[in-house]
Scaffold this active site. Structure first.
Site, PDB file in Angstrom:
ATOM      1  N   LYS A 196      54.450 -33.294 -27.380  1.00  0.00           N
ATOM      2  CA  LYS A 196      55.496 -33.577 -26.407  1.00  0.00           C
ATOM      3  C   LYS A 196      56.721 -34.229 -27.052  1.00  0.00           C
ATOM      4  O   LYS A 196      57.863 -33.922 -26.686  1.00  0.00           O
ATOM      5  CB  LYS A 196      54.946 -34.467 -25.291  1.00  0.00           C
ATOM      6  CG  LYS A 196      53.872 -33.800 -24.438  1.00  0.00           C
ATOM      7  CD  LYS A 196      54.376 -32.521 -23.771  1.00  0.00           C
ATOM      8  CE  LYS A 196      53.382 -31.984 -22.743  1.00  0.00           C
ATOM      9  NZ  LYS A 196      53.853 -30.729 -22.116  1.00  0.00           N
ATOM     10  N   ASP A 256      48.128 -16.543 -22.698  1.00  0.00           N
ATOM     11  CA  ASP A 256      47.810 -17.853 -23.267  1.00  0.00           C
ATOM     12  C   ASP A 256      49.061 -18.327 -23.981  1.00  0.00           C
ATOM     13  O   ASP A 256      49.597 -17.618 -24.845  1.00  0.00           O
ATOM     14  CB  ASP A 256      46.643 -17.714 -24.255  1.00  0.00           C
ATOM     15  CG  ASP A 256      46.152 -19.060 -24.781  1.00  0.00           C
ATOM     16  OD1 ASP A 256      46.992 -19.946 -25.054  1.00  0.00           O
ATOM     17  OD2 ASP A 256      44.930 -19.226 -24.946  1.00  0.00           O
ATOM     18  N   SER A 300      57.545 -31.979 -20.072  1.00  0.00           N
ATOM     19  CA  SER A 300      57.050 -32.892 -21.089  1.00  0.00           C
ATOM     20  C   SER A 300      56.115 -33.890 -20.421  1.00  0.00           C
ATOM     21  O   SER A 300      55.232 -33.509 -19.654  1.00  0.00           O
ATOM     22  CB  SER A 300      58.233 -33.584 -21.785  1.00  0.00           C
ATOM     23  OG  SER A 300      57.780 -34.488 -22.773  1.00  0.00           O
ATOM     24  N   LEU A 329      51.421 -28.638 -11.430  1.00  0.00           N
ATOM     25  CA  LEU A 329      52.857 -28.628 -11.215  1.00  0.00           C
ATOM     26  C   LEU A 329      53.428 -27.220 -11.296  1.00  0.00           C
ATOM     27  O   LEU A 329      54.378 -26.888 -10.575  1.00  0.00           O
ATOM     28  CB  LEU A 329      53.545 -29.545 -12.230  1.00  0.00           C
ATOM     29  CG  LEU A 329      53.291 -31.043 -12.028  1.00  0.00           C
ATOM     30  CD1 LEU A 329      53.796 -31.842 -13.234  1.00  0.00           C
ATOM     31  CD2 LEU A 329      53.985 -31.532 -10.759  1.00  0.00           C
ATOM     32  N   THR A 370      46.808 -33.227 -10.346  1.00  0.00           N
ATOM     33  CA  THR A 370      46.537 -31.882 -10.826  1.00  0.00           C
ATOM     34  C   THR A 370      45.176 -31.908 -11.520  1.00  0.00           C
ATOM     35  O   THR A 370      44.474 -32.906 -11.489  1.00  0.00           O
ATOM     36  CB  THR A 370      47.615 -31.443 -11.834  1.00  0.00           C
ATOM     37  OG1 THR A 370      47.489 -32.223 -13.031  1.00  0.00           O
ATOM     38  CG2 THR A 370      49.021 -31.638 -11.248  1.00  0.00           C
ATOM     39  N   ASN A 385      55.508 -24.904 -18.680  1.00  0.00           N
ATOM     40  CA  ASN A 385      54.625 -25.869 -18.042  1.00  0.00           C
ATOM     41  C   ASN A 385      53.209 -25.864 -18.605  1.00  0.00           C
ATOM     42  O   ASN A 385      52.523 -26.886 -18.562  1.00  0.00           O
ATOM     43  CB  ASN A 385      54.572 -25.571 -16.530  1.00  0.00           C
ATOM     44  CG  ASN A 385      53.460 -26.307 -15.823  1.00  0.00           C
ATOM     45  OD1 ASN A 385      53.547 -27.510 -15.576  1.00  0.00           O
ATOM     46  ND2 ASN A 385      52.395 -25.598 -15.484  1.00  0.00           N
ATOM     47  N   THR A 427      52.483 -17.103 -15.292  1.00  0.00           N
ATOM     48  CA  THR A 427      51.506 -16.775 -16.323  1.00  0.00           C
ATOM     49  C   THR A 427      50.333 -17.743 -16.264  1.00  0.00           C
ATOM     50  O   THR A 427      50.440 -18.860 -15.763  1.00  0.00           O
ATOM     51  CB  THR A 427      52.113 -16.838 -17.736  1.00  0.00           C
ATOM     52  OG1 THR A 427      52.228 -18.209 -18.155  1.00  0.00           O
ATOM     53  CG2 THR A 427      53.481 -16.173 -17.777  1.00  0.00           C
ATOM     54  N   TYR A 439      48.372 -35.404 -28.391  1.00  0.00           N
ATOM     55  CA  TYR A 439      49.096 -34.887 -27.228  1.00  0.00           C
ATOM     56  C   TYR A 439      50.565 -35.284 -27.308  1.00  0.00           C
ATOM     57  O   TYR A 439      51.462 -34.444 -27.137  1.00  0.00           O
ATOM     58  CB  TYR A 439      48.451 -35.425 -25.948  1.00  0.00           C
ATOM     59  CG  TYR A 439      49.204 -35.076 -24.683  1.00  0.00           C
ATOM     60  CD1 TYR A 439      49.142 -33.790 -24.148  1.00  0.00           C
ATOM     61  CD2 TYR A 439      49.973 -36.025 -24.008  1.00  0.00           C
ATOM     62  CE1 TYR A 439      49.824 -33.466 -22.984  1.00  0.00           C
ATOM     63  CE2 TYR A 439      50.653 -35.706 -22.855  1.00  0.00           C
ATOM     64  CZ  TYR A 439      50.574 -34.425 -22.339  1.00  0.00           C
ATOM     65  OH  TYR A 439      51.262 -34.109 -21.184  1.00  0.00           O
TER      66      TYR A 439
END
Length: 293
Positions: A157, A61, A139, A19, A188, A88, A37, A153
């Site tokens: 978020k 990073d 998110s 994305l 992705t 992102n 980045t 995870y």
């Protein structure tokens, strides 16, 4: 934020793929400037070749919170500032709570909360000075609901969303908008075997988590979400005067989040009388410094 007034400068973390890459390409195609980045900036060499005057890749990073300010300073030096920040960068992780180590849990928080927060702190002085700007927090539907195997995870978020909801109220008086994007599965590398992380497995949880592991890995290359369409939608929403704070992205996200919110209301209403009885009898409602819209 009216991106039609002039060309904007975007700072997009994790712009080398997925994305982030789709958003970078959409911004460049519209004539905007982009600082992207990534841990492997060479993955963006083609963008730099096609748009040498409007694209700059920076090795970074997202867990390097001390380095965020230097990236923003680079955007200021190259393009005069940052109009749109897109947080992102990040990866997924599968593992039951007992399987995920403390370091693995902290890594999810570093990637999905502390890293984005560092970039927000770095861009806000410029945005406040300009009295305009947009912060896009990528998110997940997993940032509003969760299920076995993805707790670490979702922890990152969920934290990002709570922090960003408060942020939205803090920066609105300065003309700065916050958009929390909650995607479902998009095509992705998120589910790729060399990207999606897995905690060391405990056989005791195989009956609970094994199916989730298989489902997450099996989705690679078959996700129904189109990153190009997603990028176009995000850009469109940023131009809407009545843009939402949260944007469900993808049919599965709409379906799952609708069900989660409805179930939550059912539970609150079922237990409301008992919950309310915890207050002192006859106590007047609290007068708060804020009101939830």
């Amino acid at each position: 934020m009216d991106t039609a007034q002039r060309h904007k400068t975007w700072l997009i973390t994790g712009a080398g793929s997925g994305l982030g890459r789709a958003l970078a390409e959409a911004a460049l195609d519209a004539g905007d400037r982009v600082v992207g980045t990534g841990r492997r900036p060479e993955r963006m060499d083609d963008l730099a070749s096609r748009h040498p005057a409007r694209f700059s890749a920076v090795a970074h990073d997202v867990r390097d919170t001390e380095g965020a300010a230097a990236v923003v300073a680079h955007a200021l030096a190259e393009f005069g500032g940052v109009d749109v920040l897109v947080n992102n960068a990040g990866v997924g992780q599968v593992g039951a709570a007992e399987e995920v180590t403390g370091d693995e849990l902290r890594d999810m928080l570093d990637q999905h909360l502390l890293g984005p927060a560092a970039f927000v702190r770095a861009v806000l002085p410029g945005m406040r000075g300009a009295r305009s700007g947009a912060i896009v927090q990528m998110s997940s539907q997993g940032g509003r609901m969760s299920f076995p195997g993805v707790g670490s995870y979702s922890a990152g978020k969920f934290a990002l969303e709570g922090w960003s909801e408060a942020l939205a109220g803090e920066v609105a008086p300065f003309g700065i908008r916050v958009l929390i994007v909650e995607p479902s599965r998009f095509r992705t590398q998120f589910n790729a075997g060399d990207v999606l992380r897995g905690a060391t497995q405990n056989a005791a949880y195989d009956g609970v988590v094994a199916a989730v592991r298989a489902d997450m890995a099996g989705a690679d290359g078959r996700q129904e979400g189109d990153p190009v369409r997603a990028a176009a939608i995000i850009r469109r929403v940023l131009q809407e005067p009545d843009a939402p704070l949260r944007l469900a992205l993808g049919a599965e996200s709409v379906k799952n989040l609708t069900a989660a919110h409805e179930q939550g209301l059912v539970e609150i209403r079922r237990w409301a009388e008992l919950s309310e009885s915890a207050d002192f009898p006859g106590q007047a409602p609290a007068a708060r410094a804020f009101r939830h819209k």
